[in-house]
Design a protein around this motif. Structure first.
Motif, mmCIF file in Angstrom:
data_model
loop_
_atom_site.group_PDB
_atom_site.id
_atom_site.type_symbol
_atom_site.label_atom_id
_atom_site.label_comp_id
_atom_site.label_asym_id
_atom_site.label_seq_id
_atom_site.Cartn_x
_atom_site.Cartn_y
_atom_site.Cartn_z
ATOM 1 N N UNK A 353 0.878 -1.185 0.000
ATOM 2 C CA UNK A 353 0.000 0.000 0.000
ATOM 3 C C UNK A 353 0.904 1.219 0.000
ATOM 4 N N UNK A 354 0.652 2.164 -0.896
ATOM 5 C CA UNK A 354 1.575 3.298 -1.028
ATOM 6 C C UNK A 354 0.884 4.484 -1.697
ATOM 7 N N UNK A 355 1.604 5.637 -1.733
ATOM 8 C CA UNK A 355 1.017 6.862 -2.272
ATOM 9 C C UNK A 355 1.802 7.378 -3.483
ATOM 10 N N UNK A 356 1.508 8.634 -3.894
ATOM 11 C CA UNK A 356 2.184 9.213 -5.060
ATOM 12 C C UNK A 356 3.713 9.224 -4.931
ATOM 13 N N UNK A 357 4.199 9.412 -3.705
ATOM 14 C CA UNK A 357 5.649 9.492 -3.517
ATOM 15 C C UNK A 357 6.287 8.109 -3.413
ATOM 16 N N UNK A 358 5.508 7.070 -3.682
ATOM 17 C CA UNK A 358 5.971 5.685 -3.579
ATOM 18 C C UNK A 358 6.432 5.376 -2.152
ATOM 19 N N UNK A 359 5.801 6.069 -1.198
ATOM 20 C CA UNK A 359 6.063 5.791 0.208
ATOM 21 C C UNK A 359 4.979 4.833 0.718
ATOM 22 N N UNK A 360 5.365 3.829 1.513
ATOM 23 C CA UNK A 360 4.356 2.919 2.064
ATOM 24 C C UNK A 360 3.298 3.689 2.856
ATOM 25 N N UNK A 361 2.030 3.282 2.695
ATOM 26 C CA UNK A 361 0.927 3.885 3.433
ATOM 27 C C UNK A 361 0.062 2.714 3.892
ATOM 28 N N UNK A 362 0.571 2.011 4.918
ATOM 29 C CA UNK A 362 -0.032 0.724 5.274
ATOM 30 C C UNK A 362 -1.207 0.896 6.231
ATOM 31 N N UNK A 363 -2.184 -0.009 6.108
ATOM 32 C CA UNK A 363 -3.403 0.081 6.911
ATOM 33 C C UNK A 363 -3.273 -0.700 8.224
ATOM 34 N N UNK A 364 -2.638 -1.870 8.153
ATOM 35 C CA UNK A 364 -2.678 -2.784 9.299
ATOM 36 C C UNK A 364 -1.498 -2.548 10.239
ATOM 37 N N UNK A 365 -1.682 -2.881 11.505
ATOM 38 C CA UNK A 365 -0.671 -2.530 12.500
ATOM 39 C C UNK A 365 0.489 -3.521 12.600
ATOM 40 N N UNK A 366 0.751 -4.287 11.528
ATOM 41 C CA UNK A 366 1.947 -5.122 11.515
ATOM 42 C C UNK A 366 2.567 -5.069 10.132
ATOM 43 N N UNK A 367 3.831 -5.524 10.031
ATOM 44 C CA UNK A 367 4.593 -5.365 8.777
ATOM 45 C C UNK A 367 3.882 -5.999 7.594
ATOM 46 N N UNK A 368 3.681 -5.208 6.545
ATOM 47 C CA UNK A 368 2.974 -5.726 5.371
ATOM 48 C C UNK A 368 3.930 -6.150 4.255
ATOM 49 N N UNK A 369 5.249 -5.977 4.480
ATOM 50 C CA UNK A 369 6.194 -6.415 3.452
ATOM 51 C C UNK A 369 6.664 -7.842 3.711
ATOM 52 N N UNK A 370 5.953 -8.550 4.597
ATOM 53 C CA UNK A 370 6.274 -9.958 4.845
ATOM 54 C C UNK A 370 5.139 -10.830 4.336
ATOM 55 N N UNK A 371 5.507 -12.009 3.835
ATOM 56 C CA UNK A 371 4.477 -12.917 3.333
ATOM 57 C C UNK A 371 3.643 -13.424 4.499
ATOM 58 N N UNK A 372 2.317 -13.271 4.350
ATOM 59 C CA UNK A 372 1.428 -13.713 5.426
ATOM 60 C C UNK A 372 0.200 -14.390 4.846
#
Ligand code: FAD
Length: 411
Positions: A353-372
């Motif tokens: 999840x990210x914005x125009x600046x290609x910065x992460x904009x995550x919704x959930x309160x744990x790391x989203x760059x890990x496979x789950x």
């Protein structure tokens, strides 16, 4: 000749969600939607259809059932936009004039731009999740794959859901592993892009995955031609035209080049140089015609083209048109939010999840760059009903509210 307050062109993800919002404040004859197709697809499900996890039937509904009852659907195509006279021309010769127009025609797939591709798609080795016509073939090709090379491509054009070309690559790899055939197949992901993914946080995670799972990634490598008889795919290197490569394949999944429809591209007053409807990236208002708005895949905003982005865009666009109707200054701004559930296997997913600046904009309160597992569950079982029941009914404005609630609770 017809006239209306708000005219929506295209009844896909964007057109549907915006018209649902307007249907709550306008009368039936004041809101017209022009859409030629009887069927509405939830295209995000195609990734799971191609992998045999969902059926094509799960991804479709009749257009009549997804458009708001309190609106007028005209089953036809716009063949000419005339923003100077606030009107459009339909293929049946009718003209519609409007106070405001919302353009959401999406993208056209250009299979014909790759030499040999249309013919290759009729053979049992070549497939594409991108079209409802071919998506079911992907799983057939996958089930038949025993050995040799499985090749996945990403074209030299903007695409919808830039993650989808590699999702099916990971699913194929996992499928082979589960079925004990992985060691007999080489897997290649050949992409025109100079990166594996546009956002560094997720790119880092994906590089680890392809390394661990033995997937060969070739950057700046663009599919130009297929020889369906010899089963060879030909590639050019976009940085060095002298480098040409070829791969024999037993499975070839193609993501075709895409562009907005010709009716948009040919109207030079309407588009930017790349042929996309030229809107302000924050207000979604056209930069030359104040009563023209656009959202979704056909507009010029430089976000990742996804249905997830449309959730946020639809609210911004709706509120801003209402401001203009009330004679006020536009108040809403779109921040480029997009989301991409990067399915990495039959039970795993990374949630970008990210914005125009290609910065992460995550919704959930744990790391989203890990496979789950939970992200896979979200993609498979939560997002489809959210799409049909909330987004298309105009009550989903993106996950901002969920993000705020979760943060509040954590505090
Ligand atoms: P569309 O939904 O494509 O609708 C455009 C509509 O305009 C069509 O119904 C068409 O008939 C109509 N139209 C075209 N020309 C005319 C005309 N001249 N006159 C009138 N009507 C016209 N998004 C996500 O958020 N998450 C994902 O995981 C995801 N995965 C995807 C995987 C695949 C394989 C694909 C193909 C897409 C995926 N997407 C995903 C992207 C998502 O489907 C699109 O971003 C979204 O559908 C764009 O909506 P839209 O309204 O702009 O266009």
């Amino acid at each position: 000749s017809l006239s209306c307050k708000v005219l929506i062109v295209g009844g896909g993800s964007g057109g549907c969600s915006v018209s649902a919002k307007f249907s709550k404040i306008l009368k039936k004859h004041e809101l017209i939607i022009v859409e030629p197709s009887d069927i509405h697809y939830y295209q995000a499900l195609f990734t799971l259809v191609g992998a045999g996890i969902r059926s094509l039937k799960d991804s479709l509904r009749s257009t009549a059932s997804v458009l708001p009852k309190n609106s007028t659907w005209i089953k036809d195509s716009v063949v000419e936009f005339k923003p100077e006279t606030n009107s459009v021309l339909l293929s049946n010769g009718d003209q519609i004039t409007y106070d405001y127009i919302v353009i959401s025609t999406g993208l056209i797939l250009h299979f014909e731009e790759i030499v040999g591709l249309n013919e290759a798609l009729t053979t049992p080795y070549v497939c594409s999740n991108y079209s409802p016509e071919y998506v079911e073939n992907t799983y057939k090709v996958l089930q038949k794959l025993e050995s040799g090379n499985a090749v996945f491509t990403y074209p030299d054009s903007p695409v919808k859901c830039p993650g989808a070309p590699q999702k099916i690559c990971y699913l194929t790899e996992d499928y082979l592993r589960i079925n004990g055939k992985r060691d007999k197949v080489n897997i290649y992901y050949n992409t025109s892009l100079p990166v594996i993914f546009g956002v560094k946080r997720y790119a880092d995670a994906l590089w680890k995955i392809v390394e661990n799972r033995g997937i060969h990634v070739n950057l700046r490598t663009n599919l130009v031609k297929i020889d369906p008889d010899k089963r060879i795919a030909y590639f050019e290197n976009l940085d060095n035209p002298d480098i040409k490569t070829q791969l024999e394949y037993n499975m070839l999944h193609v993501t075709p080049p895409m562009s907005p429809p010709n009716v948009i591209k040919k109207n030079k007053l309407l588009v930017n140089e790349a042929g996309f409807v030229d809107v302000d990236k924050n207000t979604l208002q056209h930069i030359r015609f104040p009563n023209v708005f656009s959202l979704g895949d056909c507009c010029s905003t430089p976000n990742s083209k996804t249905a997830a982005a449309i959730g946020c865009q639809s609210k911004v666009l709706y509120d801003n048109i209402n401001c203009l109707i009330d004679g006020k200054k536009m108040s809403r701004s779109y921040n480029g939010y997009a989301s991409c559930p990067l399915v990495t296997g039959y039970n795993s997913c990374i949630l970008a999840e990210f914005d125009y600046d290609l910065q992460p904009l995550e919704t959930l309160p744990f790391r989203q760059d890990q496979e789950r597992w939970i992200f896979y569950f979200l993609k498979k079982d939560i997002l489809p009903p959210l799409y049909w029941h909330l987004m298309l009914r105009g009550v989903w404005n993106g996950p901002g509210i969920v993000r705020k609630l979760l943060r509040l609770k954590l505090k």
